[in-house]
Design an enzyme around this catalytic site. Structure first.
Site, short mmCIF file in Angstrom:
data_model
loop_
_atom_site.label_atom_id
_atom_site.label_comp_id
_atom_site.label_asym_id
_atom_site.label_seq_id
_atom_site.Cartn_x
_atom_site.Cartn_y
_atom_site.Cartn_z
N LYS A 1 -18.05 -0.67 6.04
CA LYS A 1 -18.55 -1.69 5.12
C LYS A 1 -20.08 -1.70 5.04
O LYS A 1 -20.64 -1.86 3.96
CB LYS A 1 -18.03 -3.05 5.58
CG LYS A 1 -18.30 -4.14 4.57
CD LYS A 1 -17.58 -5.42 4.91
CE LYS A 1 -17.92 -6.46 3.83
NZ LYS A 1 -17.20 -7.71 4.02
N MET B 1 23.66 9.98 1.77
CA MET B 1 23.49 11.34 2.28
C MET B 1 23.81 11.41 3.76
O MET B 1 24.47 12.34 4.23
CB MET B 1 22.06 11.84 2.01
CG MET B 1 21.85 13.29 2.38
SD MET B 1 23.04 14.40 1.60
CE MET B 1 22.13 14.91 0.15
N PHE C 1 -11.40 -6.66 14.32
CA PHE C 1 -10.33 -7.12 13.43
C PHE C 1 -10.12 -6.09 12.32
O PHE C 1 -11.05 -5.66 11.66
CB PHE C 1 -10.69 -8.48 12.83
CG PHE C 1 -9.68 -8.98 11.85
CD1 PHE C 1 -8.39 -9.32 12.27
CD2 PHE C 1 -9.98 -9.10 10.50
CE1 PHE C 1 -7.45 -9.77 11.36
CE2 PHE C 1 -9.04 -9.55 9.59
CZ PHE C 1 -7.76 -9.88 10.02
N GLN C 2 -8.87 -5.69 12.11
CA GLN C 2 -8.49 -4.71 11.09
C GLN C 2 -9.25 -3.39 11.23
O GLN C 2 -9.60 -2.77 10.23
CB GLN C 2 -8.63 -5.29 9.68
CG GLN C 2 -7.65 -6.44 9.44
CD GLN C 2 -7.52 -6.84 7.98
OE1 GLN C 2 -8.45 -6.69 7.21
NE2 GLN C 2 -6.36 -7.35 7.62
N GLU D 1 0.82 -1.23 0.00
CA GLU D 1 0.00 0.00 0.00
C GLU D 1 0.84 1.27 0.00
O GLU D 1 0.41 2.30 -0.51
CB GLU D 1 -0.96 0.01 1.19
CG GLU D 1 -2.14 -0.94 1.06
CD GLU D 1 -1.85 -2.27 1.73
OE1 GLU D 1 -0.69 -2.54 2.09
OE2 GLU D 1 -2.81 -3.06 1.90
#
Lengths: 575, 170
Positions: A163, A469, A113-114, A51
C-alpha cells in the site's frame, strides 16, 4: 515532470495496455486504487461476488477474447481466494495479470492484519510473481507483467502491491519497451528440424495429426485446417484442442483420451506417425504411458520446451509457436495417399460410433445436440465433471463456436463465472454455460453479477442429484458405494444410499426459485421434447440470464471410458 | 522412462539477484520431487547477477526436464550443464575436533599436512581445521575424523564450480 502516485500510475498503465475490463474486489489495501478507477471511464470495472469467481471470469474473458485478463483484489484473503483460479489459468495457459494488494512495507513480515505472502503461495502455480518493493520499479514491473503473461506460452502473473509503495509519488512514465534478459519467449522456429518432421510425415503410411490447446490459443485453426485439407491426414484432438479443426470436417475423428471416441483412440494406437501440435501429453489423454501410440514415431511441436519429451518419447521435437509452425508446414504440405488408412478409421467409427445408448427420456446427448442445432454462433463454457465430458464429446465446434473449459486443473466452479467473463468480453455472442448441479453450487453467487450486468447467459444445469463423475467411478470400480457423492444425502441417511426407512429429501436448492430470487429467469425441463422450446425461450430473454435445469438420470454414464491407469485400447464401451 | 542410470550431475545457474529467486529454484526441486544434493549461491562480478552451483542425483530424462524447467523461469538467465565439461570445483569444510588429547593433536597436525588442511584455530583441548577439496574427498575426510576422534563438529559449504580454461586458451 509532475510526480504521480503509484495508484495513478497503475491506472495509467492499464489504459496503455489496452485494458477494457478489470475484474475487481475491493479491500483496505487497494481502496486507493479503487478510488483512482472511480475517476475514469475508459476501463469498465466489474465486481463479481467472490474472488475465486472473479479470477475465473477474468480467465474466461481472456480465453474468449485473446486479451489479457486483469484482476485486482485486496491483500490476505482477497489474494488467497485467487489461488485456485491462478492454477486453473496456469494449467490451461491463459494470460492473466493479477494485482494483489499488500500491507505497507514496514508491516510485511509482522503477521499484520490481512497480510499473506501471496507471491510465495503462488510461486509454483504462476508464470511469474513479484512484489513491487520500490515505487520507481512499478511502471517497469507492470510492463513486464503484461509482456510475460501474453507472450510465449501464456500464463498468469501475480503483481503484489504494498500500500505504501502505491501511495508514494514518483515518475508518471510508463515504459514503452521491455527487456528481460532471462526471458526469451519465442526462440524462433528451427527450419531444419521442421523439414525433418515433414520428411517423416511424407514417409508415414498411417499418419495422424494430434492437435492440442496450443493450436486454439495461437489462433492456428485456419492454417491447421488447410494443412489437413491438403495432406488428407486424419485428426484427433485433446479436449483443449477441440475446435482446432471444425468438428464436422470429414477428416476429424474425435477426441482421444480417457473419454475419447473409440475410433480416435484406436487411430492413436495404430498410427505409425503421430504429428502433434500444442499438447503436453497429459495422463488423461495418454492412458497407460508405456503403451501409448506403441507403433508410432512422434513429432512434437510446442512453444514450451519443457513440455516436449516429458511424458512421451519424442522422435522429432520442434520448439515453436503453433501459428508460426503451421504457416511453415503449409509451405511443405503435400497430398498423401491415405485412402486405406482412412477406410480403416471409418470402420472403427462404424464399429463403435460415439453416441449414448438409445433410451426414452432426457439425455445429455440430446440436450447438447439441441444446442448444436439451435445456435450458429456461441461460446460454450463448461464446469467440470460428466457434463463437461459429454460436452467435449457431442458439442460441434467451428470458427463461430468456441468451447471454454478447465481442462488441465479440472476446476469445479469454473463454469458460471467463466460464462460471466466470456459474455462481458463478447457482448454480441450467445454464451451458454453447461454445468452440473454440483459445480453450479460452487460459484452460484455469480447470479448477482450476471443479473446486474444484464448478461443474457443461458445457464444449463444438468441435474442428476449426484457428483456424477465420482459416482461413475464408484459405480464402475468401487462396488456402487456412493460415498460422499449424493447431493441429497443428509441427516437421515448419513450419505449411505439405501438406508432402511429413509426417504430421500427433496433436492436443495430449488434452482428455478433461486434464479428467480436473483431476478433471473428459471426453467425446468424433464422431457426431451421440451428442450428446444426451453432454448427458444431463453433466447428471447435478452436482459437477464436464463437458467434451465435439466433433470437427468444419474445412471447416464460417460462412455467410452479408459479405466484409470489403463491403455487407450482397452476402452469400456457401455455396461 | 527410468532406463538410464541415476547419477550425480552438476548445473551452474546464473540468476537475477533478487529476493525470492532462491525460494523459486529450491521450490521447483521440492515441488516436482527432484533430488537436490547441494546448492550454493553467491553474487558474481555483476551485483545484479547471482550464480548457483547445484548438484542433483537423477536419471537422464529427469535431468533434461530439470534443465528445461530451470530455463523457462523468468529469473533464470543461463543454465550450464557441467556434466561433460572440464570444471574446477571445490567445497569448503570446517572440522572442529573437541576433547583432544596431546596425542590427538599430534595426529591432527599430521592429518592437516597430508590433506592440505589449514589449522585455523587452536584451543586448550580443541583444534579447528579448514579443508578445501572436492565434496567426495571431504566425505572421506569426515568419515576418517569421525572414526579417529571422539567428538567432532562439522560444517561444509556445498560445492562451487566454474568451467576450466579452454585448452585453446591455455
Amino acid at each position: 515532470m509532475r510526480k504521480i502516485s503509484g495508484n495513478k500510475l497503475l491506472v495509467k498503465a492499464l489504459k496503455e495496455e489496452g485494458v477494457e475490463i478489470l475484474f475487481g474486489y475491493p479491500g483496505a489495501c487497494t481502496i486507493d486504487i479503487s478510488d483512482e478507477l472511480y475517476k475514469q471511464d475508459d476501463i469498465k470495472v466489474v465486481l463479481p461476488r467472490h474472488e475465486q469467481a472473479l479470477v475465473h471470469a477474468a480467465d474466461a474473458y481472456a480465453r474468449s477474447t485473446g486479451k489479457v485478463g486483469v484482476c485486482l483484489v485486496t491483500s490476505g484473503p482477497g489474494a488467497t481466494n485467487l489461488v485456485t483460479g491462478i492454477a486453473t489459468a496456469n494449467y490451461d495457459s491463459v494470460p492473466l495479470v493479477c494485482f494483489t494488494g499488500q500491507v505497507s512495507r514496514p508491516l510485511i513480515g509482522n503477521d499484520a492484519f490481512q497480510e499473506v505472502d501471496i507471491v510465495g503461495i503462488t510461486r509454483s502455480i504462476c508464470k511469474w510473481g513479484v512484489t513491487v518493493q520500490n515505487r520507481e520499479d512499478l511502471g517497469r514491473i507492470i510492463k513486464e507483467a503484461f509482456h510475460i503473461a501474453r507472450t510465449g506460452r501464456p500464463g498468469p502473473v501475480v503483481v503484489d502491491l504494498p500500500k505504501d509503495v502505491m501511495g508514494e509519488l514518483g515518475s508518471p512514465e510508463y515504459p514503452e519497451t521491455v527487456n528481460i534478459r532471462g526471458y526469451k519467449p519465442n526462440p524462433g522456429l528451427h527450419i531444419g528440424q521442421l523439414k525433418r518432421a515433414m520428411k517423416m510425415l511424407n514417409r508415414a503410411k498411417k499418419p495422424l495429426f494430434l492437435a492440442g490447446g496450443g493450436v486454439n490459443i495461437a489462433g492456428a485453426n485456419e492454417n491447421f485446417t488447410k494443412i489437413v485439407d491438403i495432406t488428407k491426414i486424419p485428426v484427433v484432438t485433446t479436449i483443449m484442442g477441440r475446435g482446432a479443426i471444425p468438428t464436422n470436417h470429414p477428416l476429424f475423428i474425435g477426441n482421444l483420451g480417457m473419454h475419447g471416441a473409440y475410433a480416435a483412440n484406436e487411430a492413436v494406437t495404430e498410427c505409425d506417425l503421430l504429428f502433434s501440435i500444442g499438447t503436453r501429453f497429459n495422463d488423461r489423454i495418454t492412458g497407460k504411458i508405456h503403451e501409448f501410440a506403441p507403433n508410432a514415431q512422434i513429432v512434437h511441436i510446442d512453444i514450451d520446451t519443457s513440455s516436449i519429451s516429458r511424458n512421451v518419447h519424442v522422435d522429432i521435437p520442434v520448439v515453436a509457436d503453433a501459428l508460426e509452425a503451421t504457416e511453415k508446414i503449409l509451405e511443405y504440405a503435400e497430398e498423401h495417399d491415405t485412402t486405406e488408412w482412412l477406410a480403416q478409421i471409418e470402420s472403427w467409427k462404424a464399429e463403435h460410433p460415439l453416441k449414448m445408448k438409445e433410451k426414452p427420456g432426457l439425455t445429455p446427448q440430446k440436450i447438447i445436440e439441441t444446442i448444436n442445432e439451435t445456435f450458429d454462433k456461441a461460446i460454450v463454457v463448461t464446469d467440470v465433471g460428466q457434463h463437461q465430458m459429454f460436452t467435449t464429446q457431442y458439442l460441434e465446434l467451428d470458427a463461430n463456436k468456441k468451447l471454454l473449459t478447465s481442462g488441465g486443473l479440472g476446476t469445479m466452479g469454473y463454469g458460471f463465472p467463466g460464462a460471466v467473463g466470456a459474455q462481458l468480453g463478447n457482448p454480441d455472442t450467445p454464451v451458454i454455460m453447461i454445468s452440473g448441479d454440483g459445480g453450479m453450487q460452487m460459484n452460484i453467487q455469480e447470479f448477482a453479477t450476471a443479473v446486474l450486468q444484464e448478461l443474457p447467459l443461458i445457464l444449463c444445469v444438468f441435474n442428476n442429484t449426484y457428483l456424477g463423475m465420482v459416482r461413475q467411478w464408484q459405480k464402475l470400480f468401487y462396488g456402487k458405494r456412493y460415498s460422499m457423492t449424493c447431493l441429497r444425502a443428509g441427516k437421515a441417511c448419513e450419505g449411505k444410499c439405501g438406508t432402511e426407512g429413509c426417504e430421500c429429501p427433496p433436492y436443495t436448492p430449488d434452482f428455478v426459485k433461486l434464479a428467480e430470487s436473483y431476478g433471473a429467469k428459471g426453467l425446468r425441463v424433464f422431457n426431451p421434447e421440451d428442450v428446444q422450446a426451453a432454448f427458444e425461450e431463453a433466447k428471447k430473454n435478452t436482459k437477464t440470464p436464463t437458467l434451465i435445469e435439466f433433470i437427468i438420470d444419474p445412471e447416464d454414464l460417460v462412455y467410452p471410458m479408459v479405466k484409470p491407469g489403463g491403455t487407450l485400447e482397452e476402452l469400456i464401451m457401455d455396461c | 522412462m527410468n532406463n538410464s542410470t541415476m547419477q550425480k550431475r552438476w548445473i551452474s545457474l546464473f540468476v537475477e539477484n533478487q529476493n525470492g529467486v532462491l525460494a523459486k529454484i529450491s521450490g521447483l526441486f521440492s515441488g516436482k520431487l527432484y533430488n537436490l544434493e547441494s546448492l550454493t549461491v553467491g553474487t558474481t562480478e555483476d551485483p545484479t547477477v547471482s550464480r548457483m552451483t547445484i548438484a542433483t542425483y537423477s536419471d537422464d530424462e529427469t535431468f533434461e526436464q530439470i534443465k528445461k524447467q530451470l530455463n523457462r523461469m523468468v529469473e533464470v538467465i543461463k543454465v550450464i550443464d557441467f556434466t561433460n565439461s572440464s570444471i574446477c570445483m571445490k567445497e569448503l569444510l570446517y572440522v572442529k575436533v573437541k576433547k583432544c588429547t596431546r596425542h590427538d593433536k599430534e595426529e591432527l597436525f599430521q592429518i592437516a599436512q597430508s590433506f592440505q588442511a589449514r589449522i585455523v584455530d587452536y584451543g586448550k583441548d580443541s583444534l579447528l581445521l579448514e579443508f578445501v577439496h572436492s565434496a567426495t574427498k571431504n566425505d572421506a575426510i569426515i568419515k576418517l575424523m569421525k572414526e579417529e576422534f571422539q567428538s567432532i563438529e562439522v560444517v561444509r559449504g556445498g560445492s562451487v564450480g566454474i568451467e576450466a580454461i579452454n585448452m585453446t586458451q591455455r
